[in-house]
Each structure stands twice: as structure tokens, then as C-alpha cells.
Design a protein around this motif. Sequence first.
Motif, mmCIF file in Angstrom:
data_model
loop_
_atom_site.group_PDB
_atom_site.id
_atom_site.type_symbol
_atom_site.label_atom_id
_atom_site.label_comp_id
_atom_site.label_asym_id
_atom_site.label_seq_id
_atom_site.Cartn_x
_atom_site.Cartn_y
_atom_site.Cartn_z
ATOM 1 N N LEU A 11 0.809 -1.286 -0.085
ATOM 2 C CA LEU A 11 -0.031 -0.080 0.004
ATOM 3 C C LEU A 11 0.895 1.249 -0.017
ATOM 4 O O LEU A 11 1.985 1.326 0.685
ATOM 5 N N PRO A 12 0.296 2.402 -0.693
ATOM 6 C CA PRO A 12 1.365 3.463 -0.538
ATOM 7 C C PRO A 12 1.392 4.230 0.816
ATOM 8 O O PRO A 12 0.396 3.894 1.675
ATOM 9 N N GLN A 13 2.416 4.511 1.208
ATOM 10 C CA GLN A 13 2.897 4.925 2.432
ATOM 11 C C GLN A 13 1.958 6.229 2.971
ATOM 12 O O GLN A 13 1.812 6.126 4.258
ATOM 13 N N ASP A 14 1.144 6.835 2.005
ATOM 14 C CA ASP A 14 0.397 7.862 2.458
ATOM 15 C C ASP A 14 -1.127 7.325 2.379
ATOM 16 O O ASP A 14 -1.971 8.309 2.149
ATOM 17 N N PHE A 15 -1.358 6.143 2.160
ATOM 18 C CA PHE A 15 -2.643 5.774 2.032
ATOM 19 C C PHE A 15 -3.656 6.055 2.894
ATOM 20 O O PHE A 15 -4.824 6.709 2.728
ATOM 21 N N GLU A 16 -3.358 6.068 4.307
ATOM 22 C CA GLU A 16 -4.321 6.506 5.282
ATOM 23 C C GLU A 16 -4.616 7.986 5.167
ATOM 24 O O GLU A 16 -5.855 8.495 5.593
ATOM 25 N N GLN A 17 -3.559 8.875 5.055
ATOM 26 C CA GLN A 17 -3.802 10.200 4.741
ATOM 27 C C GLN A 17 -4.523 10.573 3.788
ATOM 28 O O GLN A 17 -5.410 11.660 3.803
ATOM 29 N N HIS A 18 -4.664 9.900 2.588
ATOM 30 C CA HIS A 18 -5.504 10.270 1.576
ATOM 31 C C HIS A 18 -6.588 9.266 1.286
ATOM 32 O O HIS A 18 -6.838 8.691 0.066
ATOM 33 N N ARG A 19 -7.072 8.657 2.532
ATOM 34 C CA ARG A 19 -7.942 7.491 2.491
ATOM 35 C C ARG A 19 -9.017 7.752 1.570
ATOM 36 O O ARG A 19 -9.458 6.794 0.612
ATOM 37 N N GLU A 20 -9.913 8.759 1.746
ATOM 38 C CA GLU A 20 -11.097 9.306 1.015
ATOM 39 C C GLU A 20 -10.763 9.389 -0.492
ATOM 40 O O GLU A 20 -11.497 8.941 -1.187
ATOM 41 N N GLU A 21 -9.675 10.150 -0.961
ATOM 42 C CA GLU A 21 -9.086 10.063 -2.156
ATOM 43 C C GLU A 21 -9.046 8.654 -2.982
ATOM 44 O O GLU A 21 -9.590 8.693 -3.837
ATOM 45 N N ASN A 22 -8.170 8.025 -2.306
ATOM 46 C CA ASN A 22 -8.181 6.777 -2.767
ATOM 47 C C ASN A 22 -9.240 5.797 -2.951
ATOM 48 O O ASN A 22 -9.335 5.268 -4.051
ATOM 49 N N TYR A 23 -10.156 5.905 -2.222
ATOM 50 C CA TYR A 23 -11.340 5.203 -2.103
ATOM 51 C C TYR A 23 -12.091 5.760 -3.545
ATOM 52 O O TYR A 23 -13.037 5.118 -4.100
#
Length: 730
Positions: free
Chosen positions: A489-501
Motif C-alpha cells: 500500500l502507498p505510504q500515504d494511503f491512510e492520509q488520502h484514504r477518502e481520495e483513494n477510495y
Amino acid sequence: MKRNWELDELIDHFILMPDEQELIQLKRGNTKLGFAVMFKFFEYEARFPHTKSEIPKTVIEYIAKQLEMNPDIFSEYDWTGRTITYHRSEIRAYFGFREATLQDVDLMTEWLCKHVLHHSHEFNHVEDKLYQQYRELKIEPPTPDRVERLIRSATYSYEDQFFTTIFQRLSKQTCEGLDRLINQLEKDDDSPETKEILTFYKLKSDPGRIGLETVFKELHKLQTIKELQLPYDLFNDISPKILKKYRKRTATEDIRELRRHSPQIRYTLLSAFFWLRRAEITDGLIELLIQIIHRINVRAERKVDKELIHNLRKVNGKNNLLFQMAEQALDNPDGIIRDVLYPVISEETLKDLVKEFKHTGPAYKQKVYTIIRSSYSSHYRRMVPCILDMLEFCSNNEVHHPVIEALELIKKYINSNTHFFPKSDQIPLDGVIRPSWRYLVVEQEISGEERINRINYEISTLQVLRDKLRCKEIWVPGSERYRNPDEDLPQDFEQHREENYKALKKPINPDDFITNLKEEMTKTLNKLDQEIPKNNKVRILTKGKENGNGNGRISISPFDPVPEPVNLSRLKTEIMKRWPMTSLLDILKETDLRVNFTDLFKTAASREVISKDLLQKRLILCLYGLGTNAGLKRVSNGEHGEKYKDLLYIRRKYIDKDNLRNAIAEIVNAILRNKMTDIWGEGTTSCASDSKKFGAWDQNLMTEWHIRYRGRGVGISSAFSISCNPFDMS
């Protein structure tokens, strides 16, 4: 703005609300329609159009219809006078926007460097993000030329900072190693001195078929790159897209071009290239290891099966024969076998039964294992230990640590000739040795003491290692495909969770995802259940009727061929009359004039100085030469004025897998957009049979190595589309 709009889209985005109509009704004459079009365009794009042609005709007609005006009046709207300037200021004030300032340019440059350029340098992606940021800040973006200069300036600033940062993280030994390697790579690949020296071309090449020479070449490459001592985490915080861009740039530049760069740029480019190349070679070695382990088992089984097929005759009805033999034995307990049993079952059948049991039970496994051991110890053991010694294996799960310990033990005694491991060593068995292999690995001496057979232990450990590597229970540092699963998973996945989903078009709440999936599956299965009984071409077969538990299989009867429509035959005849002999080059050029797919071929260099028209011409010639296997030299002999060196430059700098995939996708999407659904239907699903392998040169764009077919070539499939296309001759 896109050119084609559906009615539902026009209603959603361009309908005039009551308060908007009140504002528009204050205008008079042709300025009313001009103001209304500018107003709705700005509401949708958060910017003003730069030319009248940028506004789709369907949008103008839809807005004019609401105002009960003639859409042709819009052409009389003054595009440069004071009226449009006043209208723009009024629209900006209505939506709460302001004009951009020089200070905004600096802020946007800094924002791009921090939030966008670390992920991708693709111009269209960066441009979309920039316009989106302008919208959020309610700032009217500058003209397209200024936006382009802003993006170029921000990219230059980001790269300058990136090159400086990476250069500072490189040790002196690494820089010196890069210089030494470049001095070696500068030698010509065809010179006699390069037979033992690793040249740049050899370092970029992929492994071929499995073999001792292939493995040693890949090990030499990896060892050469490992001596550079590049940190494993050197580019961990950098997007793979950025690294691939610099890798491509390095691969397309010759040594003299690389040396002309400043130290910051030169060492960063080389580090990115060799860092990615190390991961690729590591992946290749792991793939070779997995294939070798698989091949040892498969070849042994095939060899035994071939021998069985030649010598074995299978006996049918064994249960019935056993019953008859038992019945005769009970009725004649004191009888002679030849007199009692042979009338029921012949001597030849009994021999076949004995043979079948010996070759299908434990004896079969023993025979397979014997061949595996012989093959491994006499051939594969010369290459597998070298791969294990070069790679480092890790696991995040303590359950699989015994496998890691077993690999270290194998490396420790790799050059030993002893039959057993020393008694003093702690040898892990649980989680390493499969139960079916335990009796082969653990041998018992005359004294009753258990000893571990070293070769058998190695083979069993390798088979377990293959399974764990394929599911990433065991991973390898420096690898890309078999890296630490925590890094997937990208290291910043949690920071951009809404954008990723949002990008994945999936709900954040897992319960919603499961509910939607269940509803979709239920709806589809109900539809299948309702339609199958009505379709006389589909039957559900029962398998295993004797036990009353049918394992249903779906059988589809072939459809009768439909006669060719008369108009279709006439259409083909007319096409042949108009274009009897059309050149492939003309078709390629016409496709580009309609789709502009050559715009998707981006250069791997730092800048582009070739004019668009000249680049388009050379790209089409290169694609034609490579796609038809004619070659660039033969194409350069044509009467078009382009030299071989110019075409070769385009091939090196512009044509790669990513650009080709983007161009192919654009052409396919254009075909689907222009398809007349009233005639051909809406289906887009295609089916293909198993492909046939044809040999091809390495320079062919589609050439690849396949383990099943051996050798380099291309796979060609016979395909058909559900939405039949008369122009598709495949």
C-alpha cells in the motif's frame, strides 16, 4: 471541455436556475446569450473559455433554447471588447472568484512541488490537479500558456530539489562505484574486450530460458549492481512513476550525454536506473528459482508417467474383481490358487493389478522422488545454492521463521559433501518438512538414532520456499514483485484514504461494500436462474449420478450459423471498389489525423525541441516500420526525407511500453465511441482462442519470452467480438 454531451448531462450541468435567469435577463441583444454561455461555462470549468470554438455547439444550442434565442447569435458576441471584460468581472463576483496574481504563481509552484509532482510528472495529470486547486481556492486560472509555463517551472524546481536531495544521500563509495561502472559500460558491445566485461546493453537485457548460463549471467549482473552499495530505502518515498521516468531517461542516453550532466543530475539518474534494475534482476532471479523448483518436480513426474503409460495397463472394475476373489476364497478355503482364483481372474490381470499398485501408491512417490534427487544433485544444485547465497530472505510472521533458519543452514553447508547434517546443529523440521516427505528426510541408523539427510532436506526446503514466496509469506529485500507486503500500500494511503477510495469507486465503509457486492451477486444469480430454463441451447449436466449428488456442469450447444445479410455483402463489395489497395501506412496516418494518438508519446528526455508536425511524421514512420517488422533501416530508404538516425532517435526517446499502451487504449476507445450501436449493438466483450506462437526479432514491439513456448516471439490469437465488426478480419 469535452465535445459530446448527452441530454441528461446537459440537464445536470447547463440548466438555468431561476436566480441565474434573473441575472441573465438584465442583458440585451446578443450579449444575453454570450453572457449566459460564459456564465454556465465558468460554473462548470471554474475558468473562462479562451476561444469561441472551445465551447461545444450542443451546449450553446441547449442554453439558447432555454432563452428562446437563435444559437447563431452567439457568433456575433464580441470576444475582445469592454463588454466581455465587464461580463467576466461580473461572473467572477457572482461565484466569489478573483483573478490570479504573481504571488499566486509562487504559491501554486510550491503547492505542486509538495502535493502533486512527488506522485506524477505527466502533464495532463498535473494540469488537472492545478485547475482543481484553483477552483478550491476560488481563483481564476491564468491563460493556458501561463499555466504551461507554471507547470514547467514547478517541475524544474522539483527536479532540482530532488536531484540535490538524492545526491546528498549517496556515499562517496557509491559515487566512485558509479564512475567505475560507467567507465566499463562505455566499451562497445561488439569489441573483443567486452566478452568478459558487463556492458550497458547486457546490463539492460532480460533473462532468457532457464539454464546454468542464464543464472550465472543474472547473478553477475546483480553482484555488479550490489557492489555500488545503493541503500534499499534510497527511493522508498518516491513514486514508481517518477523513478520509471528517470530510468527511461537514463536508458535512452548514451554515456557521453550522462557525463555532460552536473554531478547531482548524473549520480541521481544512474542511481535511479541501477536501483530499479537491481529490483528487476532480483525479481528475475526469484522467478528463475521458482521455475527451477517447479521444473524439478514436473520433469520427474512426466518421466515417471511416460514410463507408466508405456508399461502399464490399467485394470477396470477392481472392486468387482476383489469381491469375486473374496467370495471364491471363502467358498474354497483349502483350494489351490490356480484352481480356485484363476478361473475368476486371470494370471495376467493379477500381474497388471500388482503393477498398477506399485506405480500409483507409495512406490510411485518414491520413484518420482528418486528422479528429483538425481536431477537436483547432478545439475540444479550447481545453480540453486548460488541464487540462495545472493538473495536475502525475510518474513514478518514468526510461523515461517523456521524456513528462514533452514535456508541459512543450507547456505552454511553448501560446499559440504557429508550425507547427514552434523548432530550438533539445531535443524528445524516443523514448518519446513512436509509430512509426506518426512520419511525421506529423517533417516534412522542401525543404532536407532535419527539423522537428517542433507540433500533431501534441501529439496524439501526449496519446495516450501517456493510456496511461501508466491504468497509473500517470505519476501526478499531489494525486490519489487516479492517485496515486503507491508509496503504494497502507498505510504500515504491512510492520509488520502477518502481520495483513494473515491478513485477506486468503492465505499469507505466495508459493510456497504459487502452489502453492494451481495446485492449484485444475488441479482445476477437470480437472472441466471430465471434465464437458463428458457434457453434450449443451455443444459445443466449431472456428474456422479450413482451417489445421487450431481455436480452440475453447464453445457452450451453451438448456435447454427446465421446467413450473411445481403446489405453486409454489398457493403464489403462497395468498400473494395472504393479502396481496393489501401496502404497500411495510409491507414495509420489517417487514424492519427482522427484520434491524435501520437500526442500520447511523451519523450524520455528532459525537454522536447522537435516540432509537432515533424515528430508526428517520424513517429508514424517508426511505428509502421516496427509494427510490420520491416525495420527502421528499410523504412528510412523511402521517399519521405527522414534519415535512419532520426528514426532511431525517435525509437529510443519516445517509443516504450507505457506510451504504446496509452496510444492503443486511445484508439480502442475512439472505435467504441464511433461505433453505431443501432447497427452493431452495445457489446464490447471479445473472446479469443488459445494463441499460436510465432518467432519474432527482439526489436519487435510485442516480442516476449514465454516459458511454455520457448524462445522469443509473439502470440497471435484468433478472436471474435460479440458486437461483430465487418471491418475486423481477425
